[in-house]
Scaffold this motif. Structure first.
Motif, PDB file in Angstrom:
ATOM      1  N   TYR A 256      29.786 -31.735 -13.344  1.00  0.00           N
ATOM      2  CA  TYR A 256      31.093 -31.718 -14.002  1.00  0.00           C
ATOM      3  C   TYR A 256      32.007 -32.659 -13.224  1.00  0.00           C
ATOM      4  CZ  TYR A 256      34.859 -29.498 -16.748  1.00  0.00           C
ATOM      5  OH  TYR A 256      35.868 -29.234 -17.640  1.00  0.00           O
ATOM      6  N   ARG A 259      38.954 -34.888 -12.879  1.00  0.00           N
ATOM      7  CA  ARG A 259      39.747 -36.099 -12.786  1.00  0.00           C
ATOM      8  C   ARG A 259      40.912 -35.868 -11.832  1.00  0.00           C
ATOM      9  NH1 ARG A 259      41.802 -39.630 -17.901  1.00  0.00           N
ATOM     10  NH2 ARG A 259      43.052 -37.815 -18.400  1.00  0.00           N
ATOM     11  N   ALA A 272      30.188 -41.928 -15.712  1.00  0.00           N
ATOM     12  CA  ALA A 272      29.550 -40.988 -16.639  1.00  0.00           C
ATOM     13  C   ALA A 272      28.515 -41.709 -17.490  1.00  0.00           C
ATOM     14  CB  ALA A 272      30.608 -40.313 -17.519  1.00  0.00           C
ATOM     15  N   GLU A 283      29.356 -33.573 -17.814  1.00  0.00           N
ATOM     16  CA  GLU A 283      30.557 -33.241 -18.576  1.00  0.00           C
ATOM     17  C   GLU A 283      31.760 -33.776 -17.822  1.00  0.00           C
ATOM     18  OE1 GLU A 283      31.367 -29.526 -20.519  1.00  0.00           O
ATOM     19  OE2 GLU A 283      29.281 -28.914 -20.296  1.00  0.00           O
ATOM     20  N   VAL A 284      32.679 -34.374 -18.570  1.00  0.00           N
ATOM     21  CA  VAL A 284      33.892 -34.909 -17.952  1.00  0.00           C
ATOM     22  C   VAL A 284      35.070 -34.047 -18.391  1.00  0.00           C
ATOM     23  CG1 VAL A 284      35.424 -36.900 -17.806  1.00  0.00           C
ATOM     24  CG2 VAL A 284      32.956 -37.254 -17.974  1.00  0.00           C
ATOM     25  N   ASP A 285      35.932 -33.706 -17.440  1.00  0.00           N
ATOM     26  CA  ASP A 285      37.158 -32.993 -17.797  1.00  0.00           C
ATOM     27  C   ASP A 285      38.211 -34.033 -18.175  1.00  0.00           C
ATOM     28  OD1 ASP A 285      39.590 -31.479 -17.813  1.00  0.00           O
ATOM     29  OD2 ASP A 285      38.482 -29.924 -16.736  1.00  0.00           O
ATOM     30  N   PHE A 286      38.672 -33.993 -19.422  1.00  0.00           N
ATOM     31  CA  PHE A 286      39.623 -35.002 -19.892  1.00  0.00           C
ATOM     32  C   PHE A 286      41.062 -34.620 -19.572  1.00  0.00           C
ATOM     33  CE2 PHE A 286      36.407 -35.538 -23.484  1.00  0.00           C
ATOM     34  CZ  PHE A 286      35.742 -36.551 -22.825  1.00  0.00           C
ATOM     35  N   LYS A 300      33.093 -21.462 -14.979  1.00  0.00           N
ATOM     36  CA  LYS A 300      32.934 -20.579 -16.134  1.00  0.00           C
ATOM     37  C   LYS A 300      31.813 -21.070 -17.060  1.00  0.00           C
ATOM     38  CE  LYS A 300      35.976 -17.931 -19.156  1.00  0.00           C
ATOM     39  NZ  LYS A 300      37.267 -17.908 -19.855  1.00  0.00           N
ATOM     40  N   LYS A 301      31.624 -22.382 -17.105  1.00  0.00           N
ATOM     41  CA  LYS A 301      30.547 -22.944 -17.917  1.00  0.00           C
ATOM     42  C   LYS A 301      29.187 -22.812 -17.226  1.00  0.00           C
ATOM     43  CE  LYS A 301      33.492 -26.607 -19.945  1.00  0.00           C
ATOM     44  NZ  LYS A 301      33.108 -27.104 -21.262  1.00  0.00           N
TER      45      LYS A 301
END
Lengths: 349, 349
Positions: A256, A259, A272, A283-286, A300-301
């Motif tokens: 994960y 940013r 990525a 997975e990228v946090d936008f 949590k994921k």
């Protein structure tokens, strides 16, 4: 499903070198009253071997049934594979001099025994067998009694004993010769087998199959021996729930990316992309929320590793990867990230 | 499919940390006249990101579209990703002072332009736009004319330019801003994109999607921005056939075991079982035909390696593995067979 597959194979019989091993997992439908273990829509694994009449194909089918159960983390105590052989039952019908015209009825009665009252069952059987009924029931109720009645020199009994011995030599011991096992389909010609849940609260058939050496001749081609089984997802789900084997699926995401700076967006884009190119799931946090919130989302994921990317990382071409389970942090240079994550995949399953 | 998925996500919105990336490949059905590229039954890949209104989500969707095409061995010349933005079109409608009530009709006309005669299209448009028709058509027919009409200071045009620049920085250059791209669904609110086959003989849409930021509020929950696309297998198959990219699938079997002696059967049983246990795909020849016939079957099945097992191999605990492509033979001890085969997997793909 079996006749459908048999027809497809019959149509291409000349092009397919034997033994032909086919499997499929179609989404199939039936118009029936839904009940526990049987819904109108389900997915079904179908496995068949065509062009092999040898006992090795019988062994492979039963071994595969057992292997599938073990791959769901079931133990030998959780299930029992009942086996029978249509030829042995024919020998028994001969022994009891049951007329050909009545045999299908007797087989169907045995098949439906558990769905009838004992009285109805015995009365229906007595209509055909008369005073032989009790003796017949005594013999067919256990494998041992049947083997002794037909004598161990009977060719079909001998083959069955070899089958059981070779399965046991392969470590498959939860097999039970069950002469009353019939399975509804008339096209079976030899071995039939069915896997049952041993749990009292879910004592039901899970899946089964058998040998059908004559079915392909129906489609106008030369004969091709065959054996196969079908396994539905609904019954298996009930089994897995009963034995508490239905675990949470682990995340398939390796990393994960949080940013840390809005200015890092171009670097995150290319990082990525390059990781995904080599098969790493990222997975990228936008969002531009606080890092703590981003890490919480990853946790949590159920994602095992995170990294936070700001402007520094772009300059240094190295990142800090944090293991969310152990909280260990490792500095990894940009071109080693994929290797680092792939090597650690199995330890997080 | 999009409203169905949106509804599912809306129902679990509180439990799912954003951004939510979901995909599925259901078998779906529609009641419609079958035609090339559109059948009544098909499989459809659905990919959506929920909870991300940032441009990064738009980039990820288009990059994924491109990545999927490349993973089927398509080149950038084989397909074109057309993009448009509903907000830009709204700005254009404002610029041309098209009344709100007529906008949906204009959009639907643009969407169906290729399915109508030029005369019908222009006449229908003129009914609404009157003498502005020609000017409107000139502006909307190219991205450049539209950008200049609205001015490059328009916020939505600026965002589009950033999107294109960042996609190009990611190596995705076969994008085309196409203001007439409408896609039928009224729920799109921002970016829309659609991948087209560039081959003249199959000049059709392959798949597409868009942003639908307001759809989840329909289900009584708080708003959640979303973007996604759907990709059917039927159109993709036509594309792959058109570009000759539909190759034979390689065999997934690692090893074919030929039986050199009937007495080796127990050893073959246990050897095959132990290899399968560690994930090696093994086919066993059950027949007692000549070895040449068994090898021929393996070759016809496209299996890369064979080994012939007789009584010797059981004693020596080593086997000779033959590469059917190169005819090279290697002696491998029993406990190294799995490793030998797994290491050679990629070279045979």
């Amino acid at each position: 499903m079996t006749p459908t597959v048999a027809r497809m194979v019959a149509g291409r019989q000349r092009d397919l070198p034997v033994p032909i091993r086919w499997y499929s997992i179609p989404n199939i439908f039936r118009y029936e009253k839904p009940q526990r273990g049987r819904l109108r829509e389900h997915y079904q694994l179908n496995v068949d071997i065509f062009g092999a009449e040898q006992i090795e194909a019988d062994i492979e089918m039963i071994r595969l049934s057992s292997f599938i159960m073990h791959s769901f983390n079931a133990t030998d105590e959780d299930f029992l594979i009942k086996i029978n052989n249509r030829q042995i039952i024919n020998d028994l019908y001969n022994h009891f001099e049951i007329p050909i015209k009545d045999r299908k009825i007797v087989s169907h009665l045995l098949d439906r025994q558990n769905k009838m009252s004992e009285r109805d069952f015995e009365r229906s059987l007595a209509n055909i067998l008369g005073k032989k009924t009790l003796n017949f029931l005594t013999v067919i109720s256990t494998g041992r009694a049947l083997a002794e009645t037909l004598s161990r020199e009977n060719e079909n009994i001998k083959n069955l004993i070899v089958l059981v011995e070779r399965l046991e030599a392969n470590g498959i011991k939860n097999i039970q010769f069950t002469p009353t096992l019939m399975r509804g389909f008339d096209y079976y010609t030899g071995l039939i087998f069915e896997t049952f849940d041993t749990a009292e609260e879910n004592a039901r058939s899970l899946f089964g199959g058998g040998r059908y050496n004559d079915l392909l001749t129906l489609f106008g081609k030369k004969s091709l021996p065959a054996i196969g089984f079908g396994m539905g997802d609904v019954g298996m789900r009930n089994f897995l729930e009963t034995h508490d084997l239905l675990s949470e699926l682990p995340s398939k995401t390796d990393l994960y990316i949080c940013r840390a700076s809005a200015k890092a967006e171009t670097y995150i884009d290319s990082l990525a992309a390059s990781l995904r190119q080599v098969g790493v799931n990222v997975e990228v946090d936008f969002t531009t929320r606080r890092i703590a919130g981003q890490i919480k989302a990853a946790s949590k994921k159920g994602i095992p590793f995170i990294t936070c990317i700001g402007e520094d990382e772009d300059v240094k071409k190295e990142v800090i990867i944090k293991d969310l389970k152990t909280s260990n942090e490792t500095t990894v240079s940009e071109n080693k990230i994929a290797q680092f994550l792939i090597e650690r995949r199995s330890t997080h399953l």
